[in-house]
Scaffold this motif. Structure first.
Motif, short mmCIF file in Angstrom:
data_model
loop_
_atom_site.label_atom_id
_atom_site.label_comp_id
_atom_site.label_asym_id
_atom_site.label_seq_id
_atom_site.Cartn_x
_atom_site.Cartn_y
_atom_site.Cartn_z
N GLY A 168 0.79 -1.22 0.00
CA GLY A 168 0.00 0.00 0.00
C GLY A 168 0.83 1.27 0.00
N GLN A 169 0.44 2.22 -0.85
CA GLN A 169 1.04 3.54 -0.92
C GLN A 169 2.47 3.55 -1.48
N VAL A 170 2.90 2.46 -2.07
CA VAL A 170 4.21 2.42 -2.72
C VAL A 170 4.03 2.68 -4.21
N ARG A 171 4.97 3.40 -4.79
CA ARG A 171 4.93 3.65 -6.24
C ARG A 171 6.35 3.72 -6.77
N GLN A 172 6.46 3.73 -8.08
CA GLN A 172 7.74 3.88 -8.75
C GLN A 172 7.78 5.19 -9.52
N VAL A 173 8.97 5.72 -9.69
CA VAL A 173 9.16 6.87 -10.56
C VAL A 173 9.13 6.37 -11.99
N LEU A 174 8.23 6.89 -12.79
CA LEU A 174 8.09 6.43 -14.16
C LEU A 174 9.33 6.77 -14.99
N LYS A 175 9.65 5.90 -15.93
CA LYS A 175 10.81 6.13 -16.80
C LYS A 175 10.70 7.47 -17.53
N GLU A 176 9.47 7.83 -17.93
CA GLU A 176 9.27 9.07 -18.67
C GLU A 176 9.60 10.29 -17.82
N LYS A 177 9.45 10.17 -16.50
CA LYS A 177 9.78 11.27 -15.61
C LYS A 177 11.28 11.31 -15.32
N LYS A 178 11.88 10.15 -15.17
CA LYS A 178 13.31 10.08 -14.85
C LYS A 178 14.19 10.51 -16.00
N ARG A 179 13.81 10.13 -17.21
CA ARG A 179 14.71 10.29 -18.36
C ARG A 179 14.20 11.26 -19.41
N GLY A 180 13.08 11.90 -19.13
CA GLY A 180 12.45 12.73 -20.14
C GLY A 180 11.47 11.89 -20.94
N PHE A 181 10.44 12.52 -21.48
CA PHE A 181 9.36 11.76 -22.08
C PHE A 181 9.81 10.81 -23.18
N TRP A 182 10.50 11.34 -24.22
CA TRP A 182 10.82 10.50 -25.37
C TRP A 182 11.86 9.44 -25.03
N ARG A 183 12.88 9.79 -24.24
CA ARG A 183 13.86 8.78 -23.84
C ARG A 183 13.22 7.73 -22.94
N GLY A 184 12.26 8.17 -22.12
CA GLY A 184 11.55 7.22 -21.26
C GLY A 184 10.70 6.26 -22.07
N VAL A 185 9.99 6.79 -23.07
CA VAL A 185 9.19 5.94 -23.94
C VAL A 185 10.07 4.93 -24.68
N GLN A 186 11.22 5.43 -25.17
CA GLN A 186 12.15 4.54 -25.87
C GLN A 186 12.66 3.44 -24.95
#
Length: 222
Positions: free
Chosen positions: A184-202
């Motif tokens: 409960g209440q745990v989450r991850q930092v999304l790749k798109e947030k960590k690396r920028g949108f396009w690099r995260g999507v890639q």
């Protein structure tokens, strides 16, 4: 509802926490600090990180294994397991937010009592995006607890870039008892947030492409 623990409030010398990490300097320190509340046997494998991941993890109290290049989560996990000492192991991602010792105990409890061979953590109530992604593919969760020798025995654990598919195969092939545990209440930092949108999507696209071709690679090996 608060997490209730049936484990001792003391640190557990029979437990290790292993954390594969690639460029996670912003979050790995707090993950290590929470893990250190449970045990002193905390190992971070920095998977060829180019940022301060290794230094931050070491300053937070982890034993750090530094891989010279980025070879993938599987080899990093194997390196961390080999450097750990505990009979039982908790496997964590390095980009978690909202993690507490209680979450680690919830993962460990059914394994240490002998009810399960592996507990797999799934997010609940941390954030919509994190919950949705985790529940869509819960078998890919990086939050797990089991015996260290069982995990080390997973075939090709140190060769696959992503360790979750070979772990899933080993669960099935060995007839292991496993179940999901809500975190409960745990989450991850999304790749798109960590690396920028396009690099995260890639990065996400490459990850899923590798995961989806695992069975094909396995068949080619015979």
């Amino acid at each position: 509802m608060p997490l209730m623990s049936t484990l001792s409030p003391q640190q557990h010398p029979s437990v290790a926490v292993v954390i594969p990490a690639f460029n996670e300097e912003d979050t790995v320190g707090e993950v290590v600090r929470v893990a250190r509340e449970l045990t002193r046997d905390v190992v971070v494998a920095s998977d060829g990180s180019s940022d301060a991941t290794a230094r931050v993890a070491r300053e937070a109290g982890a034993n750090v294994v530094e891989l010279s290049e980025n070879v993938g989560k599987g080899p990093a996990l194997k390196a961390a397991l080999e450097a750990a000492q505990g009979e039982y192991v908790v496997m964590l991602d390095a980009d978690l937010l909202g993690l507490t010792r209680g979450h680690l105990e919830c993962l460990l409890r059914p394994v240490m009592t002998g009810n399960l061979d592996m507990a797999i953590g799934v997010f609940e109530g941390g954030s919509f995006a994190s919950d949705w992604g985790n529940k869509l593919t819960p078998h890919l969760s990086g939050q797990r607890a089991c015996r260290r020798d069982w995990l080390l025995a997973v075939p090709r654990l140190g060769f696959e870039r992503w360790p979750e598919p070979p772990i899933t195969d080993h669960l099935r092939e060995t007839g292991a008892r496993w179940d999901y545990v809500e975190l409960g209440q745990v989450r991850q930092v999304l790749k798109e947030k960590k690396r920028g949108f396009w690099r995260g999507v890639q990065s996400r696209t490459k990850m899923y492409a590798d995961l989806l071709t695992y069975q094909r690679r396995k068949r080619k090996r015979g």
